[in-house]
Design a protein around this motif. Structure first.
Motif, PDB file in Angstrom:
ATOM      1  N   ASP A 166       0.836  -1.199   0.000  1.00 41.71           N
ATOM      2  CA  ASP A 166       0.000   0.000   0.000  1.00 41.71           C
ATOM      3  C   ASP A 166       0.870   1.247   0.000  1.00 41.71           C
ATOM      4  N   GLU A 167       0.213   2.423   0.025  1.00 40.51           N
ATOM      5  CA  GLU A 167       0.962   3.691  -0.083  1.00 40.51           C
ATOM      6  C   GLU A 167       1.841   3.977   1.127  1.00 40.51           C
ATOM      7  N   THR A 168       1.610   3.280   2.254  1.00 36.80           N
ATOM      8  CA  THR A 168       2.473   3.494   3.425  1.00 36.80           C
ATOM      9  C   THR A 168       3.647   2.525   3.448  1.00 36.80           C
ATOM     10  N   GLY A 169       3.686   1.614   2.462  1.00 33.46           N
ATOM     11  CA  GLY A 169       4.804   0.692   2.362  1.00 33.46           C
ATOM     12  C   GLY A 169       4.580  -0.641   3.045  1.00 33.46           C
ATOM     13  N   ILE A 170       3.400  -0.938   3.459  1.00 30.86           N
ATOM     14  CA  ILE A 170       3.105  -2.214   4.127  1.00 30.86           C
ATOM     15  C   ILE A 170       2.764  -3.251   3.070  1.00 30.86           C
ATOM     16  N   HIS A 172       0.957  -6.382   1.691  1.00 30.19           N
ATOM     17  CA  HIS A 172      -0.343  -6.994   1.959  1.00 30.19           C
ATOM     18  C   HIS A 172      -0.456  -8.381   1.350  1.00 30.19           C
TER      19      HIS A 172
END
Length: 176
Positions: A166-170, A172
């Motif tokens: 995702d955009e926060t770098g996590i 998934h």
């Protein structure tokens, strides 16, 4: 006993008005037969009550006006032949008042019944539309689930590692 039997008997809608008309005519015959014993004033009161009852129970304009007209005409004929006008004239005003109230009750009931029927019809249409929309939604969910299974199968069998961040770098998802 009467209430129990009325709950148990289901009268066909086409027969309800004629059956009620027979009941009214029976009561009317009894009242007119008793006129010579009880007098014009007492019979006029009974006729007033009968006219109010007709307005409360009949849901057809044709039957309502036919029964009221029959009641008035038979009462007038009986009074005209049995009594001096001074005896029955005082009952004309209460009879007209009963007729007015009966017409008002009848019309309000008829309008209310018609509106309830329209609302019931509209509710049935809305229920059918809702049911169709729910069926379409379920079909779309099945198609989406099938498509997701197909895509997951393709991604799992790829010779490369595929992942989703995702955009926060996590991280998934990953197939490797």
């Amino acid at each position: 006993g009467l209430v129990w039997s009325l709950k148990r008997v289901c009268v066909n809608a086409r027969c309800a008005h004629p059956l009620f008309a027979l009941a009214v005519l029976s009561v009317q015959g009894h009242v007119l037969d008793d006129m010579r014993f009880v007098g014009a004033a007492r019979s006029g009161t009974d006729i007033c009550l009968m006219i109010l009852g007709i307005g409360c129970f009949i849901l057809s304009r044709r039957w309502f006006y036919a029964l009221v007209l029959t009641t008035f005409v038979s009462w007038a004929i009986a009074c005209g032949t049995l009594f001096h006008p001074a005896e029955w004239r005082p009952m004309v005003q209460p009879l007209l008042g009963a007729l007015t109230l009966s017409v008002l009750v009848h019309e309000v009931r008829l309008i209310t019944y018609t509106r309830f029927a329209e609302m019931r019809s509209r509710d049935q249409r809305h229920a059918a539309q809702l049911s169709a929309a729910m069926a379409e939604l379920e079909e779309n969910e099945r198609a989406l689930k099938k498509q997701n299974q197909l895509m997951n199968g393709i991604v799992r069998n790829l010779p490369v590692i595929v992942y989703r961040i995702d955009e926060t770098g996590i991280l998934h998802e990953s197939n490797g």
